[in-house]
Every structure is written in structure tokens, then in C-alpha cells.
Scaffold this motif. Structure first.
Motif, PDB file in Angstrom:
ATOM      1  N   ASN A 282      13.247  23.471  -2.032  1.00 20.84           N
ATOM      2  CA  ASN A 282      12.197  22.459  -1.861  1.00 20.84           C
ATOM      3  C   ASN A 282      12.762  21.080  -1.497  1.00 20.84           C
ATOM      4  N   ASN A 283      14.049  21.029  -1.123  1.00 25.16           N
ATOM      5  CA  ASN A 283      14.705  19.789  -0.664  1.00 25.16           C
ATOM      6  C   ASN A 283      14.559  18.637  -1.649  1.00 25.16           C
ATOM      7  N   LEU A 284      14.796  18.913  -2.916  1.00 22.12           N
ATOM      8  CA  LEU A 284      14.708  17.883  -3.953  1.00 22.12           C
ATOM      9  C   LEU A 284      16.028  17.733  -4.679  1.00 22.12           C
ATOM     10  N   LEU A 285      16.385  16.482  -4.952  1.00 20.47           N
ATOM     11  CA  LEU A 285      17.500  16.189  -5.843  1.00 20.47           C
ATOM     12  C   LEU A 285      16.918  16.087  -7.248  1.00 20.47           C
ATOM     13  N   ILE A 286      17.451  16.900  -8.152  1.00 14.66           N
ATOM     14  CA  ILE A 286      16.917  16.971  -9.514  1.00 14.66           C
ATOM     15  C   ILE A 286      17.994  16.532 -10.499  1.00 14.66           C
ATOM     16  N   ARG A 287      17.611  15.684 -11.450  1.00 14.37           N
ATOM     17  CA  ARG A 287      18.503  15.273 -12.534  1.00 14.37           C
ATOM     18  C   ARG A 287      18.076  16.034 -13.783  1.00 14.37           C
TER      19      ARG A 287
ATOM     20  N   LYS B 175      21.247   5.195 -10.306  1.00 17.30           N
ATOM     21  CA  LYS B 175      21.107   6.135 -11.417  1.00 17.30           C
ATOM     22  C   LYS B 175      22.357   7.003 -11.538  1.00 17.30           C
ATOM     23  N   PHE B 176      22.878   7.475 -10.403  1.00 14.83           N
ATOM     24  CA  PHE B 176      24.144   8.212 -10.397  1.00 14.83           C
ATOM     25  C   PHE B 176      25.244   7.359 -11.033  1.00 14.83           C
ATOM     26  N   SER B 177      25.367   6.114 -10.574  1.00 11.54           N
ATOM     27  CA  SER B 177      26.421   5.215 -11.077  1.00 11.54           C
ATOM     28  C   SER B 177      26.290   5.005 -12.570  1.00 11.54           C
ATOM     29  N   GLN B 178      25.094   4.738 -13.023  1.00 13.69           N
ATOM     30  CA  GLN B 178      24.868   4.492 -14.455  1.00 13.69           C
ATOM     31  C   GLN B 178      25.274   5.708 -15.273  1.00 13.69           C
ATOM     32  N   ASP B 179      24.854   6.889 -14.830  1.00 12.92           N
ATOM     33  CA  ASP B 179      25.214   8.105 -15.564  1.00 12.92           C
ATOM     34  C   ASP B 179      26.717   8.351 -15.540  1.00 12.92           C
ATOM     35  N   LEU B 180      27.354   8.141 -14.392  1.00 10.80           N
ATOM     36  CA  LEU B 180      28.798   8.380 -14.303  1.00 10.80           C
ATOM     37  C   LEU B 180      29.594   7.351 -15.103  1.00 10.80           C
ATOM     38  N   PHE B 181      29.129   6.114 -15.170  1.00 13.89           N
ATOM     39  CA  PHE B 181      29.821   5.118 -15.992  1.00 13.89           C
ATOM     40  C   PHE B 181      29.671   5.425 -17.480  1.00 13.89           C
TER      41      PHE B 181
ATOM     42  N   ILE C  25      29.069  10.312  -2.820  1.00  6.93           N
ATOM     43  CA  ILE C  25      27.746  10.901  -2.678  1.00  6.93           C
ATOM     44  C   ILE C  25      27.269  10.625  -1.259  1.00  6.93           C
ATOM     45  N   GLU C  26      26.907  11.674  -0.567  1.00  8.12           N
ATOM     46  CA  GLU C  26      26.394  11.536   0.798  1.00  8.12           C
ATOM     47  C   GLU C  26      25.006  12.166   0.847  1.00  8.12           C
ATOM     48  N   ILE C  27      24.016  11.359   1.202  1.00  6.88           N
ATOM     49  CA  ILE C  27      22.628  11.811   1.282  1.00  6.88           C
ATOM     50  C   ILE C  27      22.186  11.752   2.733  1.00  6.88           C
ATOM     51  N   ARG C  28      21.644  12.859   3.212  1.00  7.48           N
ATOM     52  CA  ARG C  28      21.118  12.916   4.578  1.00  7.48           C
ATOM     53  C   ARG C  28      19.614  13.138   4.521  1.00  7.48           C
ATOM     54  N   ASN C  29      18.923  12.404   5.379  1.00  6.59           N
ATOM     55  CA  ASN C  29      17.496  12.566   5.538  1.00  6.59           C
ATOM     56  C   ASN C  29      17.153  12.266   6.982  1.00  6.59           C
TER      57      ASN C  29
END
Length: 191
Positions: free
Chosen positions: A110-115, A66-72, A173-177
Motif C-alpha cells: 500500500n506504499n506506506l511508511l509505517i512506524r 521523527k526518524f532523527s528523534q527516534d535514532l537519537f 534515508i532516501e525517500i522517493r515519490n
């Protein structure tokens, strides 16, 4: 032949308590039921954790896509600039024949990534209402921006990007969980 008569009323009046054997049988039955329910619950929780752990990487892959699609779909647009920090990214993009402002933000409370997305019309009217879509639950999001350093004559990453700098060459983009660290680099064709 003499029939034995048994007086149930006499027995009923005399016996008011449970015997030890009856209590032991009842406790055994309830214990077996409790052990069965408890083990089913524990097995269900282990299964749920395993499924969540196996599904999380696929959720991360979908988030990266989704990130890639939006950035392209991003474009140079003088009114909406490309800017970002470690936890926030904002840029103009072409979506469904409309220019929109797309924003990705990591909400630490709330530890959420929001678009978030809003149309150019809303942007020009300074309408602060975005169409929000929570994407992924995570512990940390770190964004880095690729640029070419003319003094060093090499490509380098930095943690923030200002609107005046134009469009970066790429985004990391670096995501940690709790399941690990996932990273993706997206290179922008319009930079």
C-alpha cells in the motif's frame, strides 16, 4: 368596444410538444450549468494537486525529524538489537522512561511508511502486537547504514545491518515519490 376572448382550453389541447426555440433555450441553460460545474471540478483538482505537491516536502521533513528523534533516543541494549534492511529498520530506544523496540517498515503493497513501537515487556513476552502509526505515503524507501571499513580505512555505506555488528555510525534515508527524491543522513551519537 369589443373584447377579445382567447380560448386557453383550445390552445391547451392543441399544443403538446416543445417548440424548437424552447428546446434550444433549455439545452443552452443546461450546457452553461454543465460547463460551470465541470470547470469548477477541474480547477478544484488542479488546486488540490498543487497543495499536495507543496505540502509533501514538509511531510518528508517531519518524517525525517521523527526518524532523527527516534535514532537519537536509541541505545545499546543486549536484548533488542539494532538491525535493518533496505526497507526495514529495527532498534531499541528510550521513550518516556521506558525501553521500547522501534521499527520503521515500508509496506510495498500500500506504499506506506509505517512506524511500529512495542514495549520491552511485550518484546520479552514475544507479543507480536505493535502500536502502529502510518507516517507517509511514498513510492520507495531505501535505507543505508554507515560503517568504518578497516581494510579500506574509510567510511562506507551498505544496504543491510545485522544485530551482531552493533550499532552503525549513521543511517541514510532516501525517500522517493512522484515529486522527487529526498535524502537525509543521520549520524548516531552512541555508535
Amino acid at each position: 368596444m369589443k373584447l377579445l376572448k382567447f380560448d386557453f382550453h383550445r390552445l391547451k389541447g392543441r399544443r403538446r410538444n416543445f417548440t424548437l426555440i424552447e428546446l434550444v433555450v433549455a439545452i443552452t441553460i443546461f450546457s452553461l450549468i454543465g460547463v460551470g460545474v465541470g470547470s469548477s471540478f477541474i480547477y478544484g483538482m488542479k488546486l488540490w494537486r498543487r497543495i499536495e505537491k507543496e505540502n509533501f516536502p514538509s511531510k518528508v521533513i517531519l518524517t525525517f525529524e521523527k526518524f532523527s528523534q527516534d535514532l537519537f533516543n536509541s541505545l545499546k541494549f543486549p536484548i533488542i538489537g539494532f538491525e535493518g534492511e533496505e526497507n526495514i529498520l529495527r532498534f531499541p530506544a528510550l521513550m518516556r522512561d521506558f525501553i521500547v523496540e522501534v521499527a520503521y517498515e515500508f509496506n510495498q503493497s500500500n506504499n506506506l511508511l509505517i512506524r511500529r513501537e512495542r514495549t520491552l515487556k511485550d518484546f520479552l513476552e514475544e507479543n507480536q502486537e505493535f502500536k502502529e502509526n502510518p507516517i507517509l505515503s511514498l513510492e520507495e524507501l531505501r535505507l543505508s547504514y554507515l560503517y568504518f571499513d578497516k581494510d579500506e580505512q574509510k567510511y562506507m555505506w551498505k544496504n543491510s545491518w545485522k544485530e551482531e555488528e552493533g550499532i552503525p555510525k549513521g543511517i541514510k534515508i532516501e525517500i522517493r515519490n512522484k515529486y522527487g527524491v529526498f535524502e537525509k543522513k543521520i549520524f548516531l551519537p552512541i555508535s
